[in-house]
Design a protein around this motif. Structure first.
Motif: not given
Lengths: 455, 177
Positions: B112-119, B161-167, B173-177
């Motif tokens: 999921a990191l890629d998507g958060c890096l994009e943000k 921390l911001q990235l960790l929070d984002c992932v 939301v995706e119900g993965v964790s």
């Protein structure tokens, strides 16, 4: 809830900044707190993922897109000629073994200039090449001593000292200032520099291009401007126009930059690439220049235009030289596409939702867009193009997030499958293509490919 | 190093390539520095290669490889404990076991990191990836960001921390964790 101080301690541990007392304190806390242990694992896991992301080629990264008009002219430079020379190089080496030193040909103009150096070179191949002062045709394996020289016409591949190969295209005038420093007065060349040749430098009136271990092309124009494009690795460009502030630019694979004596450096968006496998194009290329709406600081990606280049084995993108076009397994390459002008896009744009690519057509044509079958079909494609039913594969790729879910094929390789869409355009002029993905529907798919064939 | 026949070499590479990112992240979670990961991974890869023929059910590669990585990471830590600041073995064993148990969730976070890096703002994204680039000097990246080295480390921590929070939010939301 984890104490922020503990989080800072984990951060210091991850950077190797935590002292002995800190380590023991963190250790005790980890021993007694399962939630802290999980947070610790998450933090180090993120660290591992960031390391992996930073090590990826930029094509797997994200594009710093902002929208504005960007215009650029074409530059015509060779790309693959040097790479394809290896087989010939082997033959040339065999020939070389039989040539006595006495057969060297000295072609340099005599000069006492301290900035001129005579360099022993070996001809790897010659195609209608005519060097000033050399009446006999040049042949592979021939050794020349060059200093200041002029290639009146044709193409010449040379091996020079320290594992550097040069492909020169006439008309060209140049002088070796040192064995590892070539001043290019005008003309175009491509260089492939091995490990021992790092630091090989091409100098023009517009600046210096210093190799950092790579393949790159340079075109020095009569008007003083110079175009630099990188096909692999990195180069450092030092424009003569920049006296203060940022004095050098590092270009990586897929980047192209124009420099000129009295102008700031600018992105070169469209580069004409010569491929050995390309079909002849007696009527000239159908595609003029290719531009886009990307305008971002430090962004220098180019589109590669390969006249007649669409065929099996052609590169899909300007980066990722290993991702090639292939037919579906067990099928033939579609005849309809063979010999079309190929536009190599950059994979970095694969998830953009604002991108606009403008293709300048020199005559009426059919435009083909190859879309990753996993990506939802963008509205503009549905509206303006028809699905031809043809499919192509692009690859092979290594295993990475973009290829997740794609099975290995029977040869143990991973290929992305593309659907071929077509639009017929009945007059010359600009044609705009939309973004690879639509807002709210982005997936981890590949960037689309483009080909153009005369109508 | 053991010699594998061509078919086994291809099979090994398929398995190793498919699992390398996960194994590498697992090792990173057990060693103090990023650069230590490479040392341990080199040893892990060599053991896997040498013993691949002995693995009877090749589909068990992943489980086997993580076991080898666990063993090698703990052995490396024991070896370094004399002259390096490493965590105590009992803590590392607990971390290794919990790390294996939670690998599916941690793997999803990495994906999921890629998507958060994009943000992230483009400049921030460039800076953090610069900081993680192979061979980079953190002083150079800090200087380019016009921060002191200490200030840059603070900034890096905040972004992580911001990235960790984002992932985690995205996966929730995706119900993965």
């Amino acid at each position: 809830m984890i104490d922020p101080k503990r989080l800072e301690q984990i951060a210091q541990y991850a950077e190797g900044l935590l002292g002995s007392d800190g380590i023991r304190d963190l250790e005790a806390a980890l021993r007694n707190d399962a939630e802290l242990r999980y947070t610790f694992l998450e933090y180090l896991n993120l660290d591992a993922a960031l390391t992996a992301s930073a090590a990826l080629p930029e094509s797997e990264g994200v594009l710093p897109l902002s929208t504005a008009n960007s215009r650029s002219e074409n530059a015509a430079l060779p790309r693959k000629g040097i790479r394809r020379s290896h087989a010939r190089y082997v033959a040339a080496a065999a020939v070389l073994a039989m040539i006595a030193l006495g057969s060297w040909i000295f072609l340099s103009r005599q000069s006492h200039d301290a900035n001129v150096s005579s360099v022993l070179v070996t001809v790897l191949s010659a195609d209608d090449a005519e060097l000033e002062g050399q009446s006999e045709p040049l042949a592979p394996g021939q050794r020349l001593m060059l200093a200041q020289f002029r290639l009146k016409k044709g193409s010449l591949e040379l091996q020079i000292p320290n594992d550097v190969k040069l492909e020169l295209h006439g008309p060209l005038a140049a002088v070796f200032e040192q064995p590892s420093r070539l001043r290019l007065a005008h003309g175009e060349l491509a260089a492939e520099v091995g490990e021992r040749g790092k630091g090989f430098t091409v100098v023009t009136d517009a600046g210096e291009i210093v190799d950092l271990g790579t393949r790159f092309g340079v075109m020095a124009r009569e008007n003083g401007s110079t175009e630099v494009m990188v096909f692999a690795g990195e180069v450092q460009v030092k424009p003569s126009s920049v006296k203060e502030g940022q004095s050098k630019w590092t270009l990586t694979e897929g980047d192209a930059l124009r420099i000129a004596p009295n102008q700031p450096p600018s992105r070169l968006a469209s580069v004409s690439v010569k491929e050995v496998s390309a079909e002849p194009t007696p009527d000239g290329p159908i595609v003029g220049q290719v531009t886009d709406n990307v305008k971002a600081v430090d962004f220098y990606r180019f589109y590669g235009v390969v006249p007649g280049g669409m065929t099996e084995g052609a590169s899909v993108y300007t980066m990722r030289s290993f991702a090639k076009w292939h037919p579906l397994r067990g099928e033939k390459f579609p005849e309809e596409l063979r010999g079309a002008d190929l536009i190599q896009t950059f994979h970095l744009a694969r998830q953009e939702t604002d991108l606009r690519i403008t293709v300048q057509l020199n005559r009426p044509a059919k435009i083909y867009v190859m879309l990753d079958t996993r990506v939802p079909v963008p509205q503009w494609l549905k509206k303006e193009f028809i699905d031809t039913g043809m499919k192509l594969r692009g690859g092979p790729w290594d295993r990475r997030p973009m290829t997740r879910g794609i099975p290995w094929d029977a040869d143990g390789k991973i290929f992305v499958t593309y659907t071929v869409w077509r639009r017929e355009v009945f007059q010359a002029g600009p044609v705009e293509l939309g973004p690879p993905q639509m807002p709210g529907q982005t997936t981890n798919g590949a960037m689309y490919g483009i080909a153009v064939k005369k109508l | 190093m053991g010699e594998l026949d061509e078919g086994s070499q291809i099979l090994f590479l398929q398995h190793f390539t498919a699992n390398e990112a996960g194994i590498r992240a697992f090792v990173r979670r057990l060693v103090p520095l990023r650069s230590d990961t490479n040392d341990v991974m080199q040893q892990v890869a060599m053991v896997l290669w040498k013993k691949f023929e002995q693995l009877e059910v090749k589909d068990d590669f992943r489980k086997w490889a993580f076991g080898v990585a666990r063993y090698e990471a703990l052995a490396w830590s024991r070896d370094k404990a004399r002259d390096r600041l490493v965590l105590a073995e009992d803590v590392l064993v607990a971390l290794a076991d919990e790390s294996l148990a939670t690998e599916p969730a941690l793997s999803a976070q990495r994906d999921a990191l890629d998507g958060c890096l994009e943000k992230l703002a483009a400049e921030h994204r460039r800076m953090i990836l610069d900081a993680y680039s192979p061979g980079v000097r953190i002083q150079d990246v800090a200087s380019r960001s016009q921060r002191s080295v200490a200030g840059f480390y603070q900034w890096l921590h905040r972004i992580r921390l911001q990235l960790l929070d984002c992932v985690k939010r995205n996966l929730a939301v995706e119900g993965v964790s």
